[in-house]
Design a protein around this motif. Structure first.
Motif, PDB file in Angstrom:
ATOM      1  N   GLU A  81      44.990  26.615  51.478  1.00 36.41           N
ATOM      2  CA  GLU A  81      46.218  26.133  50.836  1.00 36.41           C
ATOM      3  C   GLU A  81      46.504  24.688  51.222  1.00 36.41           C
ATOM      4  O   GLU A  81      46.927  23.879  50.384  1.00 36.41           O
ATOM      5  CB  GLU A  81      47.395  27.027  51.214  1.00 36.41           C
ATOM      6  N   PHE A  84      44.257  22.498  49.248  1.00 34.93           N
ATOM      7  CA  PHE A  84      44.754  22.364  47.878  1.00 34.93           C
ATOM      8  C   PHE A  84      45.857  21.303  47.811  1.00 34.93           C
ATOM      9  O   PHE A  84      45.831  20.422  46.948  1.00 34.93           O
ATOM     10  CB  PHE A  84      45.281  23.721  47.397  1.00 34.93           C
ATOM     11  N   ASN A  85      46.812  21.398  48.726  1.00 36.23           N
ATOM     12  CA  ASN A  85      47.930  20.447  48.737  1.00 36.23           C
ATOM     13  C   ASN A  85      47.453  19.027  49.028  1.00 36.23           C
ATOM     14  O   ASN A  85      47.930  18.058  48.413  1.00 36.23           O
ATOM     15  CB  ASN A  85      48.973  20.872  49.771  1.00 36.23           C
ATOM     16  N   GLN A  87      44.471  17.705  48.433  1.00 37.78           N
ATOM     17  CA  GLN A  87      43.767  17.152  47.278  1.00 37.78           C
ATOM     18  C   GLN A  87      44.748  16.721  46.188  1.00 37.78           C
ATOM     19  O   GLN A  87      44.575  15.673  45.557  1.00 37.78           O
ATOM     20  CB  GLN A  87      42.787  18.190  46.713  1.00 37.78           C
ATOM     21  N   TYR A  88      45.781  17.541  45.985  1.00 40.06           N
ATOM     22  CA  TYR A  88      46.731  17.214  44.925  1.00 40.06           C
ATOM     23  C   TYR A  88      47.529  15.954  45.269  1.00 40.06           C
ATOM     24  O   TYR A  88      47.732  15.078  44.417  1.00 40.06           O
ATOM     25  CB  TYR A  88      47.684  18.384  44.695  1.00 40.06           C
ATOM     26  N   ARG A  94      44.347  19.281  40.831  1.00 41.02           N
ATOM     27  CA  ARG A  94      44.613  20.650  41.266  1.00 41.02           C
ATOM     28  C   ARG A  94      43.322  21.462  41.199  1.00 41.02           C
ATOM     29  O   ARG A  94      42.585  21.374  40.219  1.00 41.02           O
ATOM     30  CB  ARG A  94      45.673  21.314  40.391  1.00 41.02           C
ATOM     31  N   GLN A  95      43.087  22.267  42.239  1.00 44.25           N
ATOM     32  CA  GLN A  95      41.912  23.137  42.253  1.00 44.25           C
ATOM     33  C   GLN A  95      42.387  24.577  42.445  1.00 44.25           C
ATOM     34  O   GLN A  95      42.439  25.091  43.572  1.00 44.25           O
ATOM     35  CB  GLN A  95      40.950  22.729  43.377  1.00 44.25           C
ATOM     36  N   PRO A  96      42.735  25.269  41.360  1.00 42.08           N
ATOM     37  CA  PRO A  96      43.316  26.616  41.466  1.00 42.08           C
ATOM     38  C   PRO A  96      42.434  27.610  42.188  1.00 42.08           C
ATOM     39  O   PRO A  96      42.938  28.581  42.757  1.00 42.08           O
ATOM     40  CB  PRO A  96      43.519  27.022  39.997  1.00 42.08           C
ATOM     41  N   LEU A  99      43.516  28.380  45.705  1.00 40.46           N
ATOM     42  CA  LEU A  99      44.635  29.310  45.855  1.00 40.46           C
ATOM     43  C   LEU A  99      44.199  30.745  45.607  1.00 40.46           C
ATOM     44  O   LEU A  99      44.667  31.668  46.278  1.00 40.46           O
ATOM     45  CB  LEU A  99      45.764  28.928  44.891  1.00 40.46           C
TER      46      LEU A  99
END
Length: 528
Positions: A81, A84-85, A87-88, A94-96, A99
Motif C-alpha cells: 500500500e 502504491f501511494n 508511486q501515485y 496508479r497501480q491497482p 492494492l
C-alpha cells in the motif's frame, strides 16, 4: 434556540490540546509482537496455566507460528500500500494490482489467524490482531465485535486503545472509535488514571464532532469527575501533562461542556456550568465568554451585559474581556459605550490591533463612517494597522467609494510586501463589493506601478477561477506567465487556457518558461 458558539466556547483549551498531542504520540506506537504467557500484558497465571500438558504447550507453539505468519503477511500488505501511494504521489500513476495483492495478503493473514485461534480460541491478542486486519479490509463491524470480545477476556496495553481509536476516526467511524475507548474506561479499567482521563476526553470529542451531543455530555461530565484529582496524581509523564494543562486552563473541559449543553438547548444547565467555571477561575475571560454565550442562548441579554461589565471593571487591561464587553454593547446598540470600552482598554494596555479593528468594525456596522475614518488615521504613526485597515476598506466598499477603496488597498499591499494572503483579502473585497471591473482596474494599476509585484493580478485570477470564470482566469494567468510571475499554477492554468483556444505552441512556451524559471517542476503537469 440554537446559536453559533463563540470562539471561547468552541475552544477545547490547553487540556484538550495536550490530550491531542499525547494521542498523536501514542498512535505512532505499534502493538508489538505476540508476547508469551508472561509479561505485563499477559493474564495472571492460573493453576491451569501451570499444569499444561505437552500437547497443550505444542498447541500454543502452533498458534504462535500462525500468528507470526499473519503478522508477516500483514506487514507485507502495508508495504505494498505504501508503494502504491508513493508511486501515485511521485508520478501520478496508479497501480491497482498493488492494492489487490495487499488485500489478498490480508485475507491470507486472516486465514493464519483463524488457524491460530483454533489452537488458542480465547487469546485476546490474537483476536485483536484479527480485528486490526479486518479494519484494514474495511470490515468495521466484524472488527469491533472482535475487539469487544477480546476486552472481555483480557485488557490490552494502554497505547492500543488510542491507536485503534485513531485509526477508526481516520476512517470516519467515530462511534466505533468511541466504543473502543469505552472498553478501556469500563470498570475495572485497565488504564491508569491519567490514560483514563485522556480516553474520556477523546470519547467526548469523538461524540461531539459527530453531533452526538447527549453522549458527548455524558463523556465530558465523566472526564470532569476524573480530572478533579489530576494534579494530585501527577506521578507519570501523561499525568504531569494533564496537571500542566489543568494549571494553564482549568476551565477548558467545562467550557466545552457548556457548548454541548447549549447545542442541546439545556440553557440553565449551561449557565450553571459556566458559573462553576467562572467561580473556579474568576480572572479567566474564556470562562466569562462561556457564561455570556449561555446567557445569550437563554435570551438573557441584560444579564450577559452585566456580567461582562463587572468582569471588565475588574480587569480593564484584559483584551478578551474588552472585546466581549464591546460586542455585547454593540449588540444592544450602545455604540458610544462600546467605543468608550475600547478606548479605556487601549489606555490601559496600549496599542492593540485587534481591539482597534473591532472599534472600526463596530463603527462600520453603526454607519458612522467618518468617525471610523478619523479613528484609523488618528494613529500617531500615520499608518493604520493591517486588521483595522481591512476593516476601513470594508467601510469604503460598503459605501461604494471606489477611489478611497483602491487607494487604501494599494497602501495595504505596500505595507505588507510579499504577503500573498493580503492580496487575496484586498482584491476579494473589491471584487465582491465593487465588481469585477473595479477589482481588475486595481490589479492592473498596482501591477504596472509595482513591476515585480504580481500579487494583485494573481489574486484577481484566483478570484475569477473561484467564481467559475475559468476562461477569464486563464487569460489573466497568461499575462502573469508572460511577466514571469513566481506562482506555479499560473503556468499550468495559462497553458490549459491556450490549449483550449487552439494555441498549442503558446501553451508549450509558457510551460517551458515556467520550467526555466523554476516555477514548474511537476512531471505530470509537464507531460500534459
Amino acid at each position: 434556540m440554537k446559536r453559533r458558539h463563540s470562539e471561547s466556547c468552541r475552544s477545547v483549551g490547553v487540556i484538550l490540546g495536550v490530550s491531542c498531542t499525547l494521542l498523536a504520540a501514542l498512535c505512532s506506537a505499534g502493538c508489538g509482537a505476540l508476547p508469551g504467557r508472561t509479561g505485563a500484558s499477559a493474564p495472571a497465571a492460573t493453576v491451569e496455566d501451570t499444569d499444561r500438558t505437552d500437547e497443550q504447550i505444542g498447541d500454543y507453539s502452533a498458534a504462535l507460528a500462525h500468528y507470526a505468519t499473519a503478522v508477516s503477511l500483514s506487514l507485507e500488505a502495508s508495504r505494498l500500500e505504501q508503494l502504491f501511494n508513493y508511486q501515485y504521489l511521485r508520478s501520478g500513476v496508479r497501480q491497482p494490482s498493488l492494492l489487490r495483492d495487499a488485500a489478498d495478503l490480508r485475507n491470507r493473514a486472516l486465514d493464519e489467524l483463524d488457524s491460530a485461534l483454533s489452537h488458542d480460541a480465547e487469546n485476546a491478542l490474537l483476536l485483536r490482531r484479527k480485528g486490526e486486519i479486518l479494519l484494514d479490509l474495511d470490515r468495521i463491524d466484524e472488527a469491533t465485535a472482535l475487539f469487544s470480545r477480546a476486552a472481555r477476556i483480557e485488557p490490552a496495553i494502554e497505547r492500543w486503545y488510542f491507536s485503534v481509536a485513531n485509526k477508526l476516526e481516520m476512517m470516519d467511524k467515530t462511534e466505533a472509535a468511541a466504543s473502543v475507548l469505552e472498553d478501556g474506561v469500563r470498570e475495572p479499567s485497565p488504564l491508569s488514571s491519567a490514560y483514563r482521563q485522556l480516553a474520556l476526553l477523546e470519547i467526548g470529542r469523538l461524540h461531539h464532532s459527530a453531533g452526538r451531543l447527549e453522549a458527548a455530555e455524558e463523556a465530558y461530565r465523566r472526564a470532569l469527575d476524573a480530572l478533579d484529582g489530576a494534579i494530585a496524581i501527577a506521578t507519570g509523564p501523561v499525568a504531569r501533562a494533564f496537571a500542566e494543562g489543568m494549571e494553564r486552563d482549568p476551565t477548558g473541559v467545562r467550557r466545552i461542556l457548556v457548548a454541548v449543553l447549549i447545542g442541546q438547548e439545556k440553557h440553565q444547565q449551561a449557565i450553571d456550568e459556566a458559573r462553576k467555571a467562572l467561580t473556579r477561575s474568576p480572572a479567566d475571560p474564556r470562562a466569562l465568554g462561556a457564561l455570556v454565550e449561555a446567557l445569550l442562548a437563554a435570551d438573557r441579554e441584560a444579564e450577559a451585559v452585566d456580567e461582562a461589565r463587572d468582569f471588565f471593571a475588574k480587569h480593564p487591561s484584559n483584551q478578551l474581556a474588552a472585546l466581549t464587553f464591546m460586542r455585547l454593547l454593540a449588540r444592544t446598540s450602545d455604540i458610544d459605550g462600546a467605543m468608550e470600552t475600547g478606548r479605556r482598554y487601549l489606555a490601559e494596555a496600549g496599542a492593540d490591533a485587534k481591539v482597534r479593528a473591532e472599534i472600526v468594525s463596530i463603527l462600520r456596522q453603526a454607519g458612522r463612517i467618518e468617525e471610523a475614518e478619523r479613528f484609523v488615521f488618528a494613529d500617531p504613526e500615520g499608518v493604520p494597522g493591517y486588521a483595522e485597515a481591512l476593516a476601513l476598506l470594508d467601510i469604503y466598499v460598503d459605501a461604494g467609494d471606489e477611489v478611497k477603496a483602491r487607494d487604501l488597498a494599494g497602501r495595504i499591499l505596500e505595507e505588507t510586501p510579499l504577503d500573498v494572503q493580503a492580496a487575496f483579502q484586498v482584491v476579494g473585497r473589491l471584487f465582491r463589493g465593487l465588481g469585477e471591473e473595479a477589482a481588475e482596474g486595481f490589479a492592473d494599476e498596482f501591477s504596472e506601478t509595482h513591476e515585480t509585484d504580481h500579487r494583485a493580478l494573481y489574486a484577481f485570477a484566483r478570484v475569477l477561477a473561484a467564481g467559475g470564470d475559468v476562461a477569464r482566469a486563464g487569460e489573466v494567468c497568461v499575462r502573469l506567465a508572460q511577466r514571469g510571475a513566481p506562482y506555479g499554477d499560473v503556468y499550468e492554468v495559462g497553458a490549459l487556457y491556450l490549449l483550449e483556444i487552439g494555441d498549442a505552441y503558446g501553451a508549450a512556451r509558457i510551460i517551458l518558461d515556467g520550467i526555466e524559471g523554476g516555477f514548474v517542476s511537476d512531471g505530470e503537469v509537464i507531460r500534459r
